[in-house]
Design an enzyme around this catalytic site. Structure first.
Site, PDB file in Angstrom:
ATOM      1  N   GLN A  17       9.092  -0.176   0.833  1.00  0.00           N
ATOM      2  CA  GLN A  17       9.019  -0.837  -0.482  1.00  0.00           C
ATOM      3  C   GLN A  17       8.572   0.150  -1.567  1.00  0.00           C
ATOM      4  OE1 GLN A  17       7.782  -5.231  -0.126  1.00  0.00           O
ATOM      5  NE2 GLN A  17       6.220  -4.183   1.053  1.00  0.00           N
ATOM      6  N   VAL A  18       7.428   0.782  -1.335  1.00  0.00           N
ATOM      7  CA  VAL A  18       6.886   1.703  -2.349  1.00  0.00           C
ATOM      8  C   VAL A  18       7.744   2.968  -2.434  1.00  0.00           C
ATOM      9  CG1 VAL A  18       4.893   3.143  -2.954  1.00  0.00           C
ATOM     10  CG2 VAL A  18       4.536   0.797  -2.173  1.00  0.00           C
ATOM     11  N   ALA A  67       4.063   4.494   6.349  1.00  0.00           N
ATOM     12  CA  ALA A  67       2.867   3.975   7.025  1.00  0.00           C
ATOM     13  C   ALA A  67       3.287   3.012   8.111  1.00  0.00           C
ATOM     14  CB  ALA A  67       1.970   3.235   6.021  1.00  0.00           C
ATOM     15  N   THR A  69       2.809  -0.476   8.927  1.00  0.00           N
ATOM     16  CA  THR A  69       2.322  -1.593   8.108  1.00  0.00           C
ATOM     17  C   THR A  69       2.389  -2.959   8.807  1.00  0.00           C
ATOM     18  OG1 THR A  69       4.511  -1.760   7.099  1.00  0.00           O
ATOM     19  CG2 THR A  69       2.859  -0.508   5.872  1.00  0.00           C
ATOM     20  N   THR A 108      -5.145   0.845   1.394  1.00  0.00           N
ATOM     21  CA  THR A 108      -5.083  -0.612   1.381  1.00  0.00           C
ATOM     22  C   THR A 108      -6.430  -1.289   1.124  1.00  0.00           C
ATOM     23  OG1 THR A 108      -4.661  -2.502   2.852  1.00  0.00           O
ATOM     24  CG2 THR A 108      -5.308  -0.467   3.913  1.00  0.00           C
ATOM     25  N   ASP A 109      -6.360  -2.512   0.616  1.00  0.00           N
ATOM     26  CA  ASP A 109      -7.561  -3.354   0.479  1.00  0.00           C
ATOM     27  C   ASP A 109      -8.126  -3.714   1.861  1.00  0.00           C
ATOM     28  OD1 ASP A 109      -5.214  -4.847   0.963  1.00  0.00           O
ATOM     29  OD2 ASP A 109      -6.127  -6.693   0.194  1.00  0.00           O
ATOM     30  N   TYR A 131      -5.081  -1.946  11.748  1.00  0.00           N
ATOM     31  CA  TYR A 131      -4.356  -1.363  10.604  1.00  0.00           C
ATOM     32  C   TYR A 131      -5.353  -0.794   9.584  1.00  0.00           C
ATOM     33  CZ  TYR A 131      -1.901  -1.445   6.086  1.00  0.00           C
ATOM     34  OH  TYR A 131      -1.409  -1.122   4.836  1.00  0.00           O
ATOM     35  N   LYS A 135      -5.973   3.133   8.545  1.00  0.00           N
ATOM     36  CA  LYS A 135      -5.756   3.548   7.157  1.00  0.00           C
ATOM     37  C   LYS A 135      -7.011   4.235   6.621  1.00  0.00           C
ATOM     38  CE  LYS A 135      -2.661   2.922   4.769  1.00  0.00           C
ATOM     39  NZ  LYS A 135      -1.443   3.767   4.529  1.00  0.00           N
TER      40      LYS A 135
HETATM   41  N1  LIG Z   1       2.887  -3.844   2.363  1.00  0.00           N
HETATM   42  C1  LIG Z   1       1.684  -4.196   1.925  1.00  0.00           C
HETATM   43  O1  LIG Z   1       1.401  -5.385   1.701  1.00  0.00           O
HETATM   44  C2  LIG Z   1       0.642  -3.150   1.666  1.00  0.00           C
HETATM   45  C3  LIG Z   1      -0.652  -3.563   1.286  1.00  0.00           C
HETATM   46  C4  LIG Z   1      -1.623  -2.603   1.034  1.00  0.00           C
HETATM   47  C5  LIG Z   1      -1.318  -1.258   1.157  1.00  0.00           C
HETATM   48  N2  LIG Z   1      -0.073  -0.875   1.548  1.00  0.00           N
HETATM   49  C6  LIG Z   1       0.187   0.571   1.695  1.00  0.00           C
HETATM   50  O2  LIG Z   1       1.182   0.955   0.766  1.00  0.00           O
HETATM   51  C7  LIG Z   1       1.994   1.994   1.314  1.00  0.00           C
HETATM   52  C8  LIG Z   1       3.461   1.600   1.220  1.00  0.00           C
HETATM   53  O3  LIG Z   1       3.634   0.364   1.912  1.00  0.00           O
HETATM   54  P1  LIG Z   1       5.028  -0.390   1.930  1.00  0.00           P
HETATM   55  O4  LIG Z   1       4.758  -1.830   1.704  1.00  0.00           O
HETATM   56  O5  LIG Z   1       6.004   0.324   1.054  1.00  0.00           O
HETATM   57  O6  LIG Z   1       5.406  -0.190   3.461  1.00  0.00           O
HETATM   58  P2  LIG Z   1       6.803  -0.431   4.194  1.00  0.00           P
HETATM   59  O7  LIG Z   1       7.749  -1.148   3.313  1.00  0.00           O
HETATM   60  O8  LIG Z   1       6.471  -0.979   5.535  1.00  0.00           O
HETATM   61  O9  LIG Z   1       7.343   1.044   4.357  1.00  0.00           O
HETATM   62  C9  LIG Z   1       6.752   1.955   5.236  1.00  0.00           C
HETATM   63  C10 LIG Z   1       7.766   3.050   5.504  1.00  0.00           C
HETATM   64  O10 LIG Z   1       7.199   3.920   6.505  1.00  0.00           O
HETATM   65  C11 LIG Z   1       8.234   4.283   7.371  1.00  0.00           C
HETATM   66  N3  LIG Z   1       7.750   4.615   8.701  1.00  0.00           N
HETATM   67  C12 LIG Z   1       6.950   3.864   9.501  1.00  0.00           C
HETATM   68  N4  LIG Z   1       6.803   4.472  10.682  1.00  0.00           N
HETATM   69  C13 LIG Z   1       7.517   5.624  10.621  1.00  0.00           C
HETATM   70  C14 LIG Z   1       7.767   6.663  11.531  1.00  0.00           C
HETATM   71  N5  LIG Z   1       7.237   6.666  12.757  1.00  0.00           N
HETATM   72  N6  LIG Z   1       8.552   7.696  11.151  1.00  0.00           N
HETATM   73  C15 LIG Z   1       9.113   7.720   9.917  1.00  0.00           C
HETATM   74  N7  LIG Z   1       8.910   6.748   9.001  1.00  0.00           N
HETATM   75  C16 LIG Z   1       8.134   5.717   9.358  1.00  0.00           C
HETATM   76  C17 LIG Z   1       9.106   3.045   7.494  1.00  0.00           C
HETATM   77  O11 LIG Z   1      10.369   3.444   7.957  1.00  0.00           O
HETATM   78  P3  LIG Z   1      11.459   2.393   8.461  1.00  0.00           P
HETATM   79  O12 LIG Z   1      11.917   1.712   7.208  1.00  0.00           O
HETATM   80  O13 LIG Z   1      12.496   3.216   9.093  1.00  0.00           O
HETATM   81  O14 LIG Z   1      10.716   1.482   9.417  1.00  0.00           O
HETATM   82  C18 LIG Z   1       9.098   2.519   6.068  1.00  0.00           C
HETATM   83  O15 LIG Z   1      10.163   3.053   5.340  1.00  0.00           O
HETATM   84  C19 LIG Z   1       1.478   2.207   2.742  1.00  0.00           C
HETATM   85  O16 LIG Z   1       0.566   3.279   2.735  1.00  0.00           O
HETATM   86  C20 LIG Z   1       0.747   0.924   3.060  1.00  0.00           C
HETATM   87  O17 LIG Z   1      -0.272   1.120   4.024  1.00  0.00           O
HETATM   88  C21 LIG Z   1       0.915  -1.788   1.785  1.00  0.00           C
END
Ligand SMILES: NC(=O)c1ccc[n+]([C@@H]2O[C@H](COP(=O)([O-])OP(=O)(O)OC[C@H]3O[C@@H](n4cnc5c(N)ncnc54)[C@H](OP(=O)(O)O)[C@@H]3O)[C@@H](O)[C@H]2O)c1
Length: 297
Positions: A17-18, A67, A69, A108-109, A131, A135
């Site tokens: 997403q990000v 990450a 997630t 993350t929160d 998780y 983090k």
């Molecule tokens: N989502 C939330 O609600 C949330 C809340 C608080 C903080 N955050 C933080 O914000 C940041 C961005 O989150 P997001 O929501 O954008 O996460 P996301 O949509 O789950 O995207 C995470 C990305 O990481 C990639 N990834 C995971 N494992 C991998 C691996 N082994 N090798 C290569 N790539 C890998 C995934 O690839 P694939 O697409 O191929 O699986 C995906 O593209 C993260 O640091 C997360 O911890 C997220």
């Protein structure tokens, strides 16, 4: 800006997403080197190191938007979650330190236990689930290695058409007349475009315009979420209101909807530090949600 002046940014996690929003927000002014799972599985630390050390150029910045997630699945996949959220982050931070380039990372929160409703960057973390623990270890690894770093803590991230609460609600509304949603967990929904645009602003107005020593003065953790807060039930109601969907939403306590991973009750992140440091305003979560639905729905 001519082509030679464009700075190069490696972005890990461009299919997330990000990561995807960062590509949209940054491509006009910078040369993006997008890295996804297709290029490297970052849980393979050796392959990650090889990839980093074999780039033809040294980038001007690395952003890690990848990450593990899957918060509930993490309770069972502890090692994998730790490698992705901690060990691979350590490798990226070391690379940045050695090449003397800044590192942007997201956290993350869920590093907090949720006993407070207004967490600042100096509050002491106490994660409740795997998780959150991994983090936090990732944050600590960056701080120990200490490249010039920006750790942006965010929460309840959504983008249109992806796996998240927003999509789950829109999908459920197609088959149900009434939805039960937890009403005793509080936080702030944040659109991935808000995170990406503010990150891009900080990169273009600070990181890429100041000398390295000056940027170092800005190093640290920043809360980066929308303004305001809500609970999952009221969030669902707003989604349906803005998407013009007529459906009954009933609030329930989280005890009635048990999940494998424990979640913080009140994990609202205070955004005063990022606003003051970079002289920015941040959209209210309702306004961002409305814009997201307007843009894509
Ligand atoms: N989502 C939330 O609600 C949330 C809340 C608080 C903080 N955050 C933080 O914000 C940041 C961005 O989150 P997001 O929501 O954008 O996460 P996301 O949509 O789950 O995207 C995470 C990305 O990481 C990639 N990834 C995971 N494992 C991998 C691996 N082994 N090798 C290569 N790539 C890998 C995934 O690839 P694939 O697409 O191929 O699986 C995906 O593209 C993260 O640091 C997360 O911890 C997220």
């Amino acid at each position: 800006m001519n082509h030679k002046m464009r700075k190069s940014i490696i972005i890990f996690g461009v299919n997330g997403q990000v990561g995807h929003s960062l590509v949209l927000a940054l491509h006009s002014y910078t040369n993006i080197i997008p890295i996804s799972r297709k290029n490297v599985d970052i849980s393979d630390i050796d392959k990650l190191s090889i990839l980093l050390n074999n780039f033809d150029i040294i980038p001007d910045l690395i952003i890690n938007a990848s990450a593990y997630t899957a918060v509930d699945k993490a309770e069972k996949e502890i090692d994998l979650c730790n490698i992705i959220n901690n060990k691979s982050v350590e490798i990226m931070a070391l690379y940045c330190k050695n090449k003397n380039i800044p590192f942007i990372h997201y956290s993350t929160d869920y590093v907090f236990d949720g006993d407070n409703s207004n967490y600042t960057e100096i509050d002491i973390p106490n994660p409740l689930n795997i998780y959150g623990k991994t983090k936090l270890l990732g944050e600590q690894a960056i701080q120990e290695i200490n490249p010039t770093h920006f750790i942006f803590r965010t929460s309840w991230v959504y983008d249109f058409g992806r796996t998240n609460f927003l999509s789950a609600m829109l999908k459920l509304s197609q088959s149900k007349d009434e939805i039960k949603v937890v009403n005793d967990q509080f936080g702030t929904p944040t659109w991935s475009m808000t995170i990406a645009n503010i990150t891009a602003y900080i990169i273009n107005s600070y990181i890429f315009t100041k000398k390295h020593d000056q940027i170092k003065d800005y190093s640290g953790i920043y809360n980066l979420v929308s303004e305001g807060d809500t609970n999952w039930c009221d969030y669902a109601k707003k989604i349906f209101e803005y998407a013009n969907i007529n459906i009954k939403v009933v609030g329930i306590p989280s005890l009635e909807y048990p999940m494998p991973a424990k979640r913080p009750k009140y994990s609202i992140l205070n955004v005063e530090k990022i606003k003051k440091t970079f002289n920015i305003d941040i959209p209210m979560w309702e306004d961002a949600l409305k814009c997201c639905l307007y843009a894509y729905n």
